[in-house]
Structure formats: C-alpha cells, structure tokens
Design an enzyme around this catalytic site. Structure first.
Site, PDB file in Angstrom:
ATOM      1  CG  HIS A  25     -14.043   4.425  -2.300  1.00  0.00           C
ATOM      2  ND1 HIS A  25     -12.773   3.996  -1.997  1.00  0.00           N
ATOM      3  CD2 HIS A  25     -14.853   3.880  -1.355  1.00  0.00           C
ATOM      4  CE1 HIS A  25     -12.805   3.222  -0.925  1.00  0.00           C
ATOM      5  NE2 HIS A  25     -14.072   3.135  -0.514  1.00  0.00           N
ATOM      6  CG  ASN A  29     -10.913  -1.168  -1.067  1.00  0.00           C
ATOM      7  OD1 ASN A  29     -12.007  -1.134  -1.616  1.00  0.00           O
ATOM      8  ND2 ASN A  29     -10.671  -0.592   0.108  1.00  0.00           N
ATOM      9  NE  ARG A  47      -3.498   2.368   2.688  1.00  0.00           N
ATOM     10  CZ  ARG A  47      -4.423   2.544   3.630  1.00  0.00           C
ATOM     11  NH1 ARG A  47      -4.713   1.553   4.459  1.00  0.00           N
ATOM     12  NH2 ARG A  47      -5.057   3.684   3.753  1.00  0.00           N
ATOM     13  CB  CYS A  71     -17.546   0.215   0.118  1.00  0.00           C
ATOM     14  SG  CYS A  71     -16.821   1.723   0.792  1.00  0.00           S
ATOM     15  CE1 TYR A 116     -13.018   6.594   0.650  1.00  0.00           C
ATOM     16  CE2 TYR A 116     -11.059   6.477  -0.711  1.00  0.00           C
ATOM     17  CZ  TYR A 116     -11.761   6.086   0.406  1.00  0.00           C
ATOM     18  OH  TYR A 116     -11.200   5.181   1.278  1.00  0.00           O
TER      19      TYR A 116
END
Ligand code: G6P
Ligand code: MN
Length: 423
Positions: free
Chosen positions: A192, A141, A90, A162, A245
């Site tokens: 998102h 994700n 990540r 989500c 987001y």
C-alpha cells in the site's frame, strides 16, 4: 495436497472459490480445509463451494473446521484471509484516528497499526500450529506488518499478498489508453506504499514521464479503492505511478475533511450491506450452478491468491508481486525489511528481483513507513508499550507525542479482547 483456508466464512470466499475453479485442473485432488470462527458463515461458504465445484465437475473436496489445529493439520499451504474482530473492530480502527484529526483507514496509519496488533498474534498462533514446511500465503492485513512479524519472529515460511497493484495497473492502463493485459509495471516499495517508475508494453519500456505529462486529469470515477483524479494529479507531479493508497499521504488533510463530512466509516458502509450480501450467497448456495455476487473480492482477489499458490506448488517460476524479505532487491531499504516487489515464485519460494533504489521524491517517506512497520511488528509480537509508542511516533501521519499516547491508550482499551499480548 491440502490447502487450509483460514477465514473461509469471509465475504471474500465466493471470489476465492472462483479463483480455485479457474485453476481446478492444476489443483485436481486437493482438499480445501476451511476454517472460520463464525460457524454459520463457514457452513454457508463451504456449502456454496461444494455446489460450485460439483456444478463445474472440479475435483476439489471441502472440509469445514472451527478448530484451528484441526484445519491446519497436514496442510501444504495455509491461505489466511480474515479480519480479526471483523468489521466492528475495523470501525474502531477507522474512527479512533479520525477523532484525532488523522486519516482513519484500516491499513494506513494508526488504524492499520491497531489492526496489526490484532492480526499478528493470530498469525503467530497459525505459524506455531501449521506444519513446519507449509507455506503461509497471507492476505490478512496489514499484510506487510503481518508478514514481517511472522518472517522475523518465527521459523515459518510466509508470503504476503495484496492484489492492489493488479487493479492499479488496470486503472493506469485505462487512463493512458493502453491495453492492461499487455502492460507490466515494476511496483516497488511497501504494501500500500508502492511506486512504479518503469512501465512496459509487451516488454518494451515506455516513456512514463512523457505519458504522464500528456495526461489530462479525469473528471471523476472515484471508487472506495481508487481515486483517479488525485492519482493523476500526483502522478503528473512525481513523474511515476503511485499506489492508490498514496492519497492518504499526499492528500491527508483533504481526506480527513472528506471522511468527516461523510459521517460513516467504510466499515459501517460495508456492515450495512452484509445481511443482504449473505442472504444472496445463501440463495445461490441452494442453486445447482451458483453464481454469487462479485461485490466483495469479486475481481482479482481470489485468482491472484490461487495463482500464487499454483506458482509455488507447480514450481512455475513466474513473476508475481509479493511481500517478501528485501535482501537487496530495493537498495534504499534494509536487507531484512519486508518489501513489496516483483519476485520469481517457484517451489523454493519467492526470489525478489533486483529493482534498485526508490524514486527520490518518495524515498524518505517510504523509509519512514518502513521504520514504522518494523516497530509495529515488534510491538505486536512483544506487547511492549514503549515499542508501540515508538511505532506510532515513527508514522508520517503522527506529528506529536501526546497524540500518539492518546491513540495508543484508546486503541488498546477499545480492542483489549483481541490483544492478549498487552494484558
Ligand atoms: C483493497 C486492498 C485490501 C483491502 C481492501 C478493502 O483491495 O488492497 O488490502 O483489504 O481494499 O476493501 P473494502 O471493500 O473492504 O474497503
Ligand atoms: Mn491490500
């Protein structure tokens, strides 16, 4: 009944255990078949789960597996909640785009694209090994791309989840001074990247543009997940509610400056807290009635997933916001697009509710993100470099071909151990 939990060593597991406890009566007799590639974290979390179930007299059993096929054997539901490559990967997803002047984020933009390339092959393997009639309930994700890849490229049944909209609705309730538990918003779009033009209190429609007009921009209150100042500024301009987001699209350059100034990625920030977090969980797992930290996935995360599994299993026919094949629910997007919409969820799966068009000010943006997601899903499945480049070029953050090419070259090299499809 058997629920496989893939990624059960994750820091989010205590929240999942809490979610299971809250529906323990409805799930009585269920076996939780827990899998993780990290044997130590798997052992810790399964010990914690057994303790918590015993303390509350929950009739749930727990098995632990590091072998994927063994974990999936006989499962009716496969709950996927892992990060391929963990927080180290990540960190790369967040830092590579930033070095090119783009928002570095785990799901939005090129960072999310790289994560999709790692997640999709693992989900395809799970879809191949799981019983054909099992439901995959996916949190991994980027959930929309993962769900889209599995739905269009395998015969498996999948719902993408989500919990962002739960917390976003709560945030707006707080800002508008309305009780969250009586509010319902029609969040529609892509994961998102959803928008809500319709908001109801006890089922009665509210005049959202007027409410937003009268709203004052708050003084602060930003968290890693939500930024009320920017969301109110944006909401007042749009006249409807944006997903949190949206800040990465509408405040792109300011966010880049902020991320640069911060100097550490979100992954590094979380990594620094992990040793103490797992120590705390280990300490709780030795207690008779553990009460582990709610720091990771402590809120709605676990309950939302378990409630969705219950909606399927118990044929509840309940309204849940899920990622699912569009089939006309949003008229501005292709029928075979994977969209996030309210759906009625019962035994035969989610049936999306008809929602009409996307609001005009974000219609083009959402359509562009959808084109990107579809290309990204196909690139992640096939390992086709040309498709991967097309996906990056389709993303609204990426403004030139040379940048897309460098991002791809660097991303594929950085993650090569997790990208068998590109070898
Ligand atoms: C929200 C998003 C999730 C994401 C998470 C990351 O909950 O909806 O999709 O995984 O934030 O949170 P973190 O604390 O890991 O930055
Ligand atoms: Mn999410």
């Amino acid at each position: 009944m058997k629920i496989a939990i893939i990624g059960a060593g994750s820091g989010y597991m205590p929240g999942v255990v809490r979610g299971l406890l809250h529906r323990a009566a409805d799930l009585a007799g269920t076996e939780l078949s827990c899998h993780d590639t990290d044997a130590d974290h798997l052992d810790l979390m399964t010990r914690l789960a057994r303790r918590m179930f015993a303390a509350r007299g929950a009739d749930l059993t727990v098995s632990a597996h590091t072998d994927l096929a063994a974990a999936l054997d006989g499962a009716s539901y496969v709950f996927t909640t892992f990060r391929p490559g963990g927080l180290a990967a990540r960190h790369l997803d967040e830092s590579i785009p930033l070095a090119h002047g783009l928002v570095g984020q785990e799901t939005a933009g090129p960072g999310g694209f790289l994560m999709a390339l790692r997640s999709v092959p693992v989900l395809l393997e799970i879809a191949r090994l799981a019983p054909p009639d099992a439901w995959i309930v996916n949190y991994t994700n980027p959930t929309s791309i993962v769900t889209d890849a599995v739905a269009r490229h395998t015969g498996a049944r999948i719902i993408g989840l989500c919990d962002q909209h739960v917390g976003d609705t709560e945030m707006w309730a707080g800002l508008l001074g309305l009780p969250a538990d009586r509010l319902e918003a029609d969040w529609i779009g892509l994961n998102h990247a959803t928008w809500a033009e319709r908001l109801r209190l006890d089922g009665v429609p509210l005049d959202l543009p007027a409410l937003l007009d009268g709203l004052e921009v708050p003084g602060g209150g930003a968290t890693p997940w939500r930024d009320p100042v920017r969301m109110v500024e944006l909401g007042k301009t749009l006249g409807f509610l944006p997903n949190s987001y949206a800040k990465y699209y509408f405040f792109h350059d300011a966010v880049v400056a902020q991320l640069r100034e911060k100097g550490v990625t979100r992954a590094q920030e979380i990594l620094a807290t992990m040793p103490a977090y797992y120590d705390g969980v280990a300490e709780q797992a030795r207690r008779d009635d553990p009460d582990p930290s709610r720091e990771r996935g402590g809120g709605e995360h676990g309950e939302f997933a378990v409630d969705t599994i219950c909606a399927l299993h118990r044929d509840e026919g309940r309204r849940v916001v899920v990622n699912v094949r569009n089939d006309g629910a949003i008229s501005s997007l292709d029928d075979d697009a994977t969209v996030e919409v309210p759906a009625i969820v019962g035994r035969s799966g989610p049936v999306p509710l008809t929602m009409g068009p996307l609001p005009r000010p974000v219609r083009g943006l959402t359509q562009a993100i959808q084109s990107y997601e579809r290309l990204a899903a196909d690139a992640a499945v096939t390992g086709d470099r040309r498709l991967a480049l097309q996906a990056l070029l389709a993303h609204p953050f990426v403004r030139d071909k040379a940048t897309a090419e460098s991002l791809l070259t660097e991303g594929l090299a950085a993650h090569r151990d997790h990208l068998p499809q590109f070898r």
